[in-house]
Design a protein around this motif. Structure first.
Motif, PDB file in Angstrom:
ATOM      1  N   LYS A 173       0.833  -1.203   0.000  1.00 42.86           N
ATOM      2  CA  LYS A 173       0.000   0.000   0.000  1.00 42.86           C
ATOM      3  C   LYS A 173       0.868   1.254   0.000  1.00 42.86           C
ATOM      4  CE  LYS A 173      -4.060  -1.910   2.380  1.00 42.86           C
ATOM      5  NZ  LYS A 173      -4.867  -1.853   3.635  1.00 42.86           N
ATOM      6  N   LYS A 174       1.917   1.245   0.815  1.00 39.86           N
ATOM      7  CA  LYS A 174       2.812   2.401   0.885  1.00 39.86           C
ATOM      8  C   LYS A 174       3.588   2.575  -0.417  1.00 39.86           C
ATOM      9  CE  LYS A 174       3.484   2.388   5.904  1.00 39.86           C
ATOM     10  NZ  LYS A 174       4.461   2.198   7.011  1.00 39.86           N
ATOM     11  N   MET A 175       4.047   1.475  -1.000  1.00 36.30           N
ATOM     12  CA  MET A 175       4.772   1.562  -2.269  1.00 36.30           C
ATOM     13  C   MET A 175       3.872   2.131  -3.363  1.00 36.30           C
ATOM     14  SD  MET A 175       8.017   0.578  -2.130  1.00 36.30           S
ATOM     15  CE  MET A 175       8.554  -0.182  -3.671  1.00 36.30           C
ATOM     16  N   LYS A 176       2.619   1.711  -3.362  1.00 38.39           N
ATOM     17  CA  LYS A 176       1.676   2.230  -4.349  1.00 38.39           C
ATOM     18  C   LYS A 176       1.412   3.712  -4.121  1.00 38.39           C
ATOM     19  CE  LYS A 176      -2.883   1.351  -6.348  1.00 38.39           C
ATOM     20  NZ  LYS A 176      -4.112   0.501  -6.294  1.00 38.39           N
ATOM     21  N   LYS A 177       1.254   4.107  -2.863  1.00 39.92           N
ATOM     22  CA  LYS A 177       1.004   5.511  -2.537  1.00 39.92           C
ATOM     23  C   LYS A 177       2.185   6.391  -2.930  1.00 39.92           C
ATOM     24  CE  LYS A 177      -0.393   8.520   1.287  1.00 39.92           C
ATOM     25  NZ  LYS A 177      -0.738   8.585   2.738  1.00 39.92           N
ATOM     26  N   LYS A 178       3.393   5.859  -2.803  1.00 38.44           N
ATOM     27  CA  LYS A 178       4.599   6.593  -3.171  1.00 38.44           C
ATOM     28  C   LYS A 178       4.896   6.507  -4.671  1.00 38.44           C
ATOM     29  CE  LYS A 178       7.078   5.920   1.245  1.00 38.44           C
ATOM     30  NZ  LYS A 178       7.708   7.226   1.467  1.00 38.44           N
ATOM     31  N   ASN A 179       4.024   5.837  -5.430  1.00 36.60           N
ATOM     32  CA  ASN A 179       4.217   5.655  -6.878  1.00 36.60           C
ATOM     33  C   ASN A 179       5.517   4.912  -7.181  1.00 36.60           C
ATOM     34  OD1 ASN A 179       1.877   7.411  -7.893  1.00 36.60           O
ATOM     35  ND2 ASN A 179       3.007   8.846  -6.588  1.00 36.60           N
ATOM     36  N   ARG A 180       5.832   3.945  -6.334  1.00 39.06           N
ATOM     37  CA  ARG A 180       7.095   3.225  -6.466  1.00 39.06           C
ATOM     38  C   ARG A 180       6.961   1.892  -7.202  1.00 39.06           C
ATOM     39  NH1 ARG A 180      10.668   4.192  -2.262  1.00 39.06           N
ATOM     40  NH2 ARG A 180      10.751   6.400  -1.708  1.00 39.06           N
ATOM     41  N   ILE A 181       5.752   1.473  -7.548  1.00 43.54           N
ATOM     42  CA  ILE A 181       5.576   0.248  -8.327  1.00 43.54           C
ATOM     43  C   ILE A 181       5.392   0.657  -9.781  1.00 43.54           C
ATOM     44  CG2 ILE A 181       4.248  -1.862  -8.655  1.00 43.54           C
ATOM     45  CD1 ILE A 181       3.392  -1.701  -5.753  1.00 43.54           C
ATOM     46  N   ILE A 182       6.333   0.256 -10.618  1.00 47.78           N
ATOM     47  CA  ILE A 182       6.369   0.686 -12.013  1.00 47.78           C
ATOM     48  C   ILE A 182       6.093  -0.512 -12.918  1.00 47.78           C
ATOM     49  CG2 ILE A 182       7.746   1.801 -13.808  1.00 47.78           C
ATOM     50  CD1 ILE A 182       7.204   3.571 -11.362  1.00 47.78           C
ATOM     51  N   TYR A 183       5.144  -0.354 -13.816  1.00 47.60           N
ATOM     52  CA  TYR A 183       4.809  -1.416 -14.760  1.00 47.60           C
ATOM     53  C   TYR A 183       5.354  -1.041 -16.136  1.00 47.60           C
ATOM     54  CZ  TYR A 183       1.599  -2.791 -11.059  1.00 47.60           C
ATOM     55  OH  TYR A 183       1.069  -3.167  -9.849  1.00 47.60           O
ATOM     56  N   ILE A 184       6.116  -1.959 -16.726  1.00 45.47           N
ATOM     57  CA  ILE A 184       6.715  -1.673 -18.025  1.00 45.47           C
ATOM     58  C   ILE A 184       6.363  -2.770 -19.023  1.00 45.47           C
ATOM     59  CG2 ILE A 184       8.619  -0.432 -16.936  1.00 45.47           C
ATOM     60  CD1 ILE A 184      10.435  -2.802 -17.607  1.00 45.47           C
ATOM     61  N   ASP A 185       6.418  -2.412 -20.301  1.00 47.18           N
ATOM     62  CA  ASP A 185       6.140  -3.374 -21.361  1.00 47.18           C
ATOM     63  C   ASP A 185       7.282  -4.372 -21.498  1.00 47.18           C
ATOM     64  OD1 ASP A 185       3.707  -2.208 -22.043  1.00 47.18           O
ATOM     65  OD2 ASP A 185       4.666  -0.770 -23.406  1.00 47.18           O
ATOM     66  N   LYS A 186       6.966  -5.492 -22.063  1.00 53.96           N
ATOM     67  CA  LYS A 186       7.965  -6.516 -22.350  1.00 53.96           C
ATOM     68  C   LYS A 186       8.991  -5.962 -23.330  1.00 53.96           C
ATOM     69  CE  LYS A 186       8.220 -11.268 -24.124  1.00 53.96           C
ATOM     70  NZ  LYS A 186       7.424 -12.419 -24.631  1.00 53.96           N
ATOM     71  N   ILE A 187      10.277  -6.117 -23.014  1.00 55.28           N
ATOM     72  CA  ILE A 187      11.323  -5.585 -23.890  1.00 55.28           C
ATOM     73  C   ILE A 187      12.246  -6.674 -24.428  1.00 55.28           C
ATOM     74  CG2 ILE A 187      11.348  -3.289 -22.847  1.00 55.28           C
ATOM     75  CD1 ILE A 187      13.672  -4.130 -21.119  1.00 55.28           C
TER      76      ILE A 187
END
Length: 328
Positions: free
Chosen positions: A67-81
């Motif tokens: 919850k805290k990581m999400k609130k801090k915008n620390r979970i980043i989703y990226i496309d397959k590279i």
């Protein structure tokens, strides 16, 4: 100052005596780490499934962490590279999911001993969870909480790559806060000094070069010290606005500029860069680039609670002349 990490979901499928290790690691994450996951949510969904099986006393803490990581915008989703499949015996789809998002920018891949060999061909930044407490990454991360920059040690390019690019890469909003900017003038009244021009241009250039966001909000907060600038306040303000317009045109970006009244010197003295993910304090402020193109001496430190000084700034009166535009 901020580190990109990938967590193998299997590390969350732990035995009872290993919960303390992971709980220690997640506290480290909250300080200055990003958690990189695939855009299909396979990694984060599997982690969630495993943590739901944790004992209640531990499950509550791990859920609070996310919850805290999400609130801090620390979970980043990226496309397959990458189109890489594991060549090792484990043959798990989880390893393939991680291999699909590995890049040179990942500072840490945290996994269990059974999967270390799945990634060593593609990254040197792999750490077995059992060895995290003695890892070189841990030492580097903790030392980064406050960094002393020696004069003339870094070129502007080196400084940008090592300290600024990681901060700006995944950020959606950036606030530059420097009270001195608004009344640091040269011999000619109203002229912003060359030192501040060079420093501010370096920061804006680094933002534009490193950011992956198409829609980026950049705000600059400064003050016009009324007791000092009362005779030249309009000229000072106009010259600063003109320089910001020059930066916008040069780097094809949008910048909001806010002037605050500071007759009683209540504007926070220290200088900061605040993103939607992390906040840092810059001891010298924007004035960091010397005439020879090298970085001047300064100290860069993490800030745990930027809300305190942002509240202070927001309570100061606007004195007009703000340059504000919509980002669409």
């Amino acid at each position: 100052m901020i580190f990109t990490t990938i967590h193998h979901p299997l590390i969350y499928k732990l035995e009872e005596n290993n919960y303390s290790i992971l709980l220690m690691i997640i506290n480290e994450c909250l300080e200055n780490m990003l958690l990189i996951c695939d855009n299909e949510r396979k990694i984060i969904n599997t982690i969630t499934e495993y943590t739901l099986l944790w004992p209640q006393k531990h499950r509550k803490r791990i859920q609070e962490f996310f919850k805290k990581m999400k609130k801090k915008n620390r979970i980043i989703y990226i496309d397959k590279i990458n189109n890489i499949n594991s060549e090792m015996d484990c043959k798990t789809e989880l390893c393939d999911n991680i291999l699909s998002i590995i890049s040179d920018d990942i500072d840490l891949i945290l996994c269990g001993s059974s999967c270390v060999n799945c990634f060593d061909k593609y990254s040197r930044n792999i750490v077995n969870i059992d060895e995290y407490s003695v890892s070189g990454f841990l030492i580097k991360r903790r030392r980064s909480n406050s960094v002393i920059i020696e004069a003339n040690k870094y070129s502007v390019e080196q400084f940008s790559r090592e300290y600024l690019y990681p901060i700006f890469k995944y950020a959606k909003s950036i606030k530059i806060i420097d009270r001195v900017l608004g009344y640091h003038i040269d011999n000619h009244p109203g002229e912003l000094s060359e030192n501040y021009r060079r420093g501010l241009e370096l920061i804006i250039k680094s933002i534009v070069e490193s950011s992956l966001k198409k829609e980026l909000l950049i705000d600059i907060y400064t003050t016009l010290c009324l007791s000092v600038n009362i005779l030249h306040i309009d000229e000072t303000r106009e010259n600063i606005v003109a320089f910001i317009c020059y930066l916008e045109k040069k780097f094809s970006t949008k910048i909001n500029l806010f002037f605050k009244g500071d007759l009683d010197s209540k504007f926070v003295h220290d200088r900061f860069i605040v993103t939607n993910q992390i906040s840092i304090q810059i001891g010298r402020g924007i004035d960091i680039v010397s005439e020879n193109g090298m970085i001047r001496d300064t100290v860069i430190s993490l800030v745990n609670n930027p809300g305190n000084f942002m509240f202070n700034i927001n309570t100061l009166p606007d004195i007009g002349g703000n340059k504000k535009q919509d980002v669409s």
